[in-house]
Design a protein around this motif. Structure first.
Motif, PDB file in Angstrom:
ATOM      1  N   ILE A   1       0.845  -1.201   0.000  1.00  0.00           N
ATOM      2  CA  ILE A   1       0.000   0.000   0.000  1.00  0.00           C
ATOM      3  C   ILE A   1       0.875   1.243   0.000  1.00  0.00           C
ATOM      4  CG2 ILE A   1      -1.564   1.335   1.464  1.00  0.00           C
ATOM      5  CD1 ILE A   1      -2.890  -1.433   2.166  1.00  0.00           C
ATOM      6  N   SER A   2       1.908   1.236   0.829  1.00  0.00           N
ATOM      7  CA  SER A   2       2.805   2.378   0.882  1.00  0.00           C
ATOM      8  C   SER A   2       3.506   2.585  -0.455  1.00  0.00           C
ATOM      9  CB  SER A   2       3.823   2.154   1.995  1.00  0.00           C
ATOM     10  OG  SER A   2       4.760   3.192   1.992  1.00  0.00           O
ATOM     11  N   SER A   3       3.943   1.494  -1.074  1.00  0.00           N
ATOM     12  CA  SER A   3       4.626   1.599  -2.379  1.00  0.00           C
ATOM     13  C   SER A   3       3.697   2.202  -3.429  1.00  0.00           C
ATOM     14  CB  SER A   3       5.088   0.218  -2.848  1.00  0.00           C
ATOM     15  OG  SER A   3       5.941  -0.380  -1.902  1.00  0.00           O
ATOM     16  N   MET A   4       2.464   1.770  -3.411  1.00  0.00           N
ATOM     17  CA  MET A   4       1.501   2.312  -4.382  1.00  0.00           C
ATOM     18  C   MET A   4       1.229   3.787  -4.104  1.00  0.00           C
ATOM     19  SD  MET A   4       0.966  -0.129  -6.419  1.00  0.00           S
ATOM     20  CE  MET A   4      -0.500   0.118  -7.376  1.00  0.00           C
ATOM     21  N   ASN A   5       1.216   4.162  -2.837  1.00  0.00           N
ATOM     22  CA  ASN A   5       1.020   5.578  -2.497  1.00  0.00           C
ATOM     23  C   ASN A   5       2.186   6.408  -3.019  1.00  0.00           C
ATOM     24  OD1 ASN A   5      -1.412   5.065  -1.218  1.00  0.00           O
ATOM     25  ND2 ASN A   5      -0.504   4.891   0.811  1.00  0.00           N
ATOM     26  N   ILE A   6       3.383   5.855  -2.914  1.00  0.00           N
ATOM     27  CA  ILE A   6       4.564   6.554  -3.442  1.00  0.00           C
ATOM     28  C   ILE A   6       4.419   6.768  -4.946  1.00  0.00           C
ATOM     29  CG2 ILE A   6       7.045   6.301  -3.924  1.00  0.00           C
ATOM     30  CD1 ILE A   6       7.313   4.968  -1.159  1.00  0.00           C
ATOM     31  N   LEU A   7       3.964   5.730  -5.641  1.00  0.00           N
ATOM     32  CA  LEU A   7       3.786   5.855  -7.094  1.00  0.00           C
ATOM     33  C   LEU A   7       2.716   6.887  -7.429  1.00  0.00           C
ATOM     34  CD1 LEU A   7       4.037   2.124  -8.247  1.00  0.00           C
ATOM     35  CD2 LEU A   7       5.741   3.920  -8.489  1.00  0.00           C
ATOM     36  N   THR A   8       1.648   6.913  -6.650  1.00  0.00           N
ATOM     37  CA  THR A   8       0.595   7.912  -6.874  1.00  0.00           C
ATOM     38  C   THR A   8       1.166   9.310  -6.650  1.00  0.00           C
ATOM     39  OG1 THR A   8      -1.097   6.354  -6.132  1.00  0.00           O
ATOM     40  CG2 THR A   8      -1.703   8.684  -6.164  1.00  0.00           C
ATOM     41  N   ASP A   9       1.952   9.429  -5.612  1.00  0.00           N
ATOM     42  CA  ASP A   9       2.582  10.716  -5.288  1.00  0.00           C
ATOM     43  C   ASP A   9       3.412  11.211  -6.469  1.00  0.00           C
ATOM     44  OD1 ASP A   9       4.835  11.946  -2.754  1.00  0.00           O
ATOM     45  OD2 ASP A   9       2.856  12.711  -3.335  1.00  0.00           O
ATOM     46  N   LEU A  10       4.210  10.307  -7.016  1.00  0.00           N
ATOM     47  CA  LEU A  10       5.067  10.681  -8.154  1.00  0.00           C
ATOM     48  C   LEU A  10       4.218  11.000  -9.384  1.00  0.00           C
ATOM     49  CD1 LEU A  10       7.992   8.082  -7.839  1.00  0.00           C
ATOM     50  CD2 LEU A  10       8.033  10.515  -7.289  1.00  0.00           C
ATOM     51  N   SER A  11       3.195  10.198  -9.576  1.00  0.00           N
ATOM     52  CA  SER A  11       2.323  10.386 -10.732  1.00  0.00           C
ATOM     53  C   SER A  11       1.670  11.762 -10.699  1.00  0.00           C
ATOM     54  CB  SER A  11       1.274   9.280 -10.735  1.00  0.00           C
ATOM     55  OG  SER A  11       0.376   9.469 -11.786  1.00  0.00           O
ATOM     56  N   LEU A  12       1.198  12.152  -9.523  1.00  0.00           N
ATOM     57  CA  LEU A  12       0.544  13.461  -9.391  1.00  0.00           C
ATOM     58  C   LEU A  12       1.555  14.582  -9.588  1.00  0.00           C
ATOM     59  CD1 LEU A  12      -1.869  12.891  -6.392  1.00  0.00           C
ATOM     60  CD2 LEU A  12      -2.477  13.230  -8.779  1.00  0.00           C
ATOM     61  N   LYS A  13       2.754  14.378  -9.118  1.00  0.00           N
ATOM     62  CA  LYS A  13       3.802  15.398  -9.263  1.00  0.00           C
ATOM     63  C   LYS A  13       4.048  15.675 -10.745  1.00  0.00           C
ATOM     64  CE  LYS A  13       8.747  16.037  -8.322  1.00  0.00           C
ATOM     65  NZ  LYS A  13       9.930  15.460  -7.650  1.00  0.00           N
ATOM     66  N   TYR A  14       4.106  14.637 -11.538  1.00  0.00           N
ATOM     67  CA  TYR A  14       4.406  14.835 -12.952  1.00  0.00           C
ATOM     68  C   TYR A  14       3.182  15.188 -13.771  1.00  0.00           C
ATOM     69  CZ  TYR A  14       9.159  13.755 -11.979  1.00  0.00           C
ATOM     70  OH  TYR A  14      10.430  13.819 -11.465  1.00  0.00           O
ATOM     71  N   ASN A  15       2.000  14.911 -13.228  1.00  0.00           N
ATOM     72  CA  ASN A  15       0.761  15.388 -13.856  1.00  0.00           C
ATOM     73  C   ASN A  15       0.680  16.898 -13.770  1.00  0.00           C
ATOM     74  OD1 ASN A  15      -0.698  13.381 -14.981  1.00  0.00           O
ATOM     75  ND2 ASN A  15      -1.828  12.869 -13.132  1.00  0.00           N
ATOM     76  N   ASN A  16       1.106  17.383 -12.584  1.00  0.00           N
ATOM     77  CA  ASN A  16       0.983  18.818 -12.333  1.00  0.00           C
ATOM     78  C   ASN A  16       2.149  19.603 -12.898  1.00  0.00           C
ATOM     79  OD1 ASN A  16      -1.349  18.219 -10.987  1.00  0.00           O
ATOM     80  ND2 ASN A  16      -0.350  18.074  -8.985  1.00  0.00           N
TER      81      ASN A  16
END
Lengths: 401, 332
Positions: free
Chosen positions: B317-332
């Motif tokens: 779960i934590s790993s997936m949250n990290i990926l979401t975090d990165l994904s949002l960073k590059y979306n923005n």
């Protein structure tokens, strides 16, 4: 009035909704009565400071009664095996407990019961107030020995977990407890009807007391996502309709509805749910949070758009009540008790993910009616406090003594 | 008889637990403190003696072959700069030979070939900060090899690779022999460390932080012929082709590939990392790339295991949250 309460005193990952409810009940009861709480010792550290703590006696329980995986929170019985299972692990089934495991659990229960009785003999009480199956044996023994009335508060039954009336020792234990009790508290009319029908208990003995709700104290959560969050909160198991939630999400994902899906909670279906999301190409819009504390859950609710509870059978469904209290529109299965106190909830009478998906779209697209839905439910919850619920419980005590 | 020995030194970096509610709150993903503590805890009793053995082998002309991960070198620089200086001196004088691999000793190849290429490139590039000579030979994490790896590694400027020799796959070929790659010209494969105990072996040893089963450094092994010369000495002759269509790892590695990739949590994580890397072509922040590579570290993948009950689920779960975090960073 001296009350001996037997049940969890605080919420934990093991006891979830019942733990939350008992925590509030104990807090309120300790203001209204002379309360002694016999609570199982848990492995968790950092338990909350609650008003009743000084009146709490912790009784040791063996590992078998604390093993989440084995007991599935508080499940000890089996479900019918699903013969069509493409995965190498068990997904929507629970493995049948072996006879040896069953005996270990029974032995642990006997040991816990003994501990309860030993402590019970040391104190004075006017009434025994027991919660669910783990407390039944000790409650009956103390009732018989001290000739005191027993009130049994039922949060969940073997019937709910298995979906049928079974012949298990657990069913028999529950039936014995329900029969011996002088009064029974059911968490909803839905559940009272299940008790009457499946345990052959007279309606007159059963009193419905709905759970209360406290003003949500939360740190507001600003969702980092552009898409509204559709939230599921509860144990990730078949009984809570976890797979139906994912199926509904898939329908919406295929339709390219602009939504995010979050499942808060833990449970044995997690690998199956993850696998399904991965295979359906949804993992980038789907999130699992794992276990959240109460305050974390409220925080998450505050940043979500819709709450869905597609349970196959839920005696109450406290998380839905809390979601409505935070200001979320809720979509509920027909097979739950909480619908009795949420007049505006979207009720789904058939367990069909398509219908859940339709209701989600309805709520996201009709802002005005959704606002009205939220407002109506919030109004209805104004008097739904734990103080009021426990006042009803105390009346039941008074009538039993 | 063991003729050669490649000793691996790696420092696994720990990732922080990121809850869903912390996404997009600019949280740091790498747990530097815990990683440093873990290294320092082991340094005196486990790591330093092994590095001393290495230096002794260099002093006695054993010509040891060594892989250092970048995280190991960076931490060593911080913990014991004098030791690093000694190692640098020996490498620069060619008393210790370096071998190229993945910067963070990860299984990025099992996730994304492009990510693997980045990581191997990073190793070569960052190694230059520490040492003058550049490695000419490559060995993947766990000696993982297939035809495509040969292609990628050649593009990075390597002209040879050490690959696994398993007798069940060799079908008449022998370890210790030189082969040509199936998919590209002028690229040599030295088959080594197979399960044929009678044949030529290059022992793959866990100096520190790797999952090779053996951690016994044999300080008597002398590489009579420098390993890159081994490749040169036979080049120009017609080499038979060694074709491997699916990745093989060394039998000296503790676990098999499916243990790292086959359960639903691991599959989901690897798929998401690959998708993120593919779709967000602008991930240029080295720290973010590093995080993706660290998510592919063998011990991280191993920890995401439904059978490790709570811990495995939480790590996933934590790993997936990290990926979401990165994904949002590059979306923005």
């Amino acid at each position: 009035m001296k009350i001996l309460m037997i049940g969890p005193g605080e919420p934990s990952r093991m006891n979830s909704g019942m733990g939350v409810a008992c925590n509030h009940i104990a807090e309120e009861l300790s203001q209204k009565t002379d309360l002694k709480l016999f609570s199982p010792e848990t492995l968790e550290q950092g338990s909350k400071n609650t008003a009743h703590k000084k009146n709490t006696v912790k009784i040791h329980i063996d590992n078998e009664l604390q093993d989440i995986q084995k007991l599935n929170a508080d499940i000890v019985h089996i479900q019918i095996k699903n013969s069509i299972n493409p995965y190498f692990y068990l997904s929507q089934t629970e493995e049948e407990l072996s006879e040896e495991e069953n005996n270990q659990i029974k032995d642990s229960l006997d040991s816990y019961t003994e501990g309860l009785i030993v402590e019970g003999e040391k104190i004075e009480f006017d009434l025994i107030y027991a919660h669910d199956w783990m407390s039944i044996s000790a409650a009956i023994a103390l009732k018989k020995k001290f000739k005191k009335p027993m009130v049994l508060h039922i949060h969940a039954l073997d019937y709910d977990r298995t979906g049928k009336r079974s012949n298990s020792w657990l069913y028999k234990l529950e039936k014995e407890g329900l029969t011996e009790a002088d009064a029974i508290i059911a968490v909803s009319q839905y559940h009272a009807d299940i008790i009457t029908k499946n345990y052959s208990i007279s309606k007159e003995k059963i009193h419905v007391v709905h759970h209360g709700v406290t003003p949500a104290q939360l740190k507001p959560f600003k969702s980092p996502f552009k898409e509204p969050i559709v939230l599921f909160a509860g144990r990730l198991c078949a009984q809570k309709g976890a797979m139906d939630f994912v199926e509904a999400a898939k329908i919406l994902h295929v339709k390219k509805e602009n939504l995010r899906f979050v499942m808060a909670g833990e449970g044995e279906l997690l690998p199956a749910l993850i696998n399904k999301c991965t295979e359906d190409g949804m993992m980038d819009k789907f999130h699992f949070t794992g276990h959240l504390t109460q305050s974390e859950l409220f925080t998450l609710m505050s940043g979500s758009a819709i709450f869905v509870m597609p349970s196959t059978s839920d005696p109450f469904g406290l998380s839905a009540l809390e979601a409505a209290n935070v200001g979320l529109p809720v979509i509920l299965s027909d097979q739950c008790g909480v619908k009795e106190v949420l007049p505006a909830a979207e009720i789904v009478s058939k367990a069909d993910p398509k219908i859940y998906a339709q209701r989600i779209i309805k709520l996201t697209q009709n802002k005005e009616s959704t606002e009205a839905h939220i407002k109506t439910n919030k109004e209805a919850l104004k008097n739904q406090s734990w103080n009021n619920s426990v006042a009803q419980i105390v009346k039941i005590f008074e009538n039993s003594i | 008889m063991d003729n050669y020995q490649i000793i691996h030194f790696h420092h696994p970096l720990k990732l922080k637990n990121l809850s869903f509610l912390e996404i997009s709150k600019k949280a740091k993903h790498i747990d530097k403190e815990a990683s440093v503590d873990a290294f320092n805890l082991q340094y005196q009793d486990n790591i330093q003696p092994r590095l001393r053995t290495l230096l002794k082998m260099a002093d006695t002309q054993r010509n040891p072959l060594v892989f250092f991960s970048i995280s190991f070198l960076e931490q060593l620089e911080s913990t014991d700069p004098d030791m690093l200086l000694e190692l640098q001196e020996n490498v620069n004088k060619e008393k210790i030979s370096l071998i190229g691999s993945c910067a963070y000793h990860s299984f990025s190849y099992l996730c994304s070939h492009e990510l693997f290429k980045e990581e191997a490139m990073l190793h070569k590039k960052l190694l230059k900060k520490f040492f003058q000579p550049s490695p000419e030979i490559f060995i993947n994490t766990a000696c993982l090899f297939d035809d495509e790896i040969a292609n990628i590694v050649q593009q990075l400027g390597y002209n040879s690779i050490v690959a696994t020799a398993n007798t069940w796959h060799l079908a008449g070929k022998h370890s210790g022999q030189l082969y040509r790659a199936n998919t590209t010209d002028d690229f040599n494969i030295l088959l080594a460390n197979g399960d044929d105990k009678e044949g030529f072996q290059i022992s793959l040893i866990n100096g520190y932080g790797s999952a090779y089963a053996s951690n016994q450094i044999d300080d008597q092994i002398k590489n009579d012929v420098k390993i890159n010369q081994l490749f040169i000495s036979t080049s120009g002759k017609e080499q038979p082709v060694y074709a491997v269509s699916m990745p093989l790892t060394s039998p000296s590695w503790q676990y098999k590939i499916p243990d790292y990739t086959n359960n639903p949590l691991q599959k989901a994580l690897l798929q998401q990392i690959a998708d993120l890397f593919k779709n967000k072509g602008n991930i240029k922040d080295p720290e973010d790339l590093k995080v993706l590579m660290l998510l592919c570290q063998p011990d991280h993948l191993m920890s995401i295991n439904q059978f490790s009950k709570d811990n495995g689920y939480n790590k996933f779960i934590s790993s997936m949250n990290i990926l979401t975090d990165l994904s949002l960073k590059y979306n923005n």
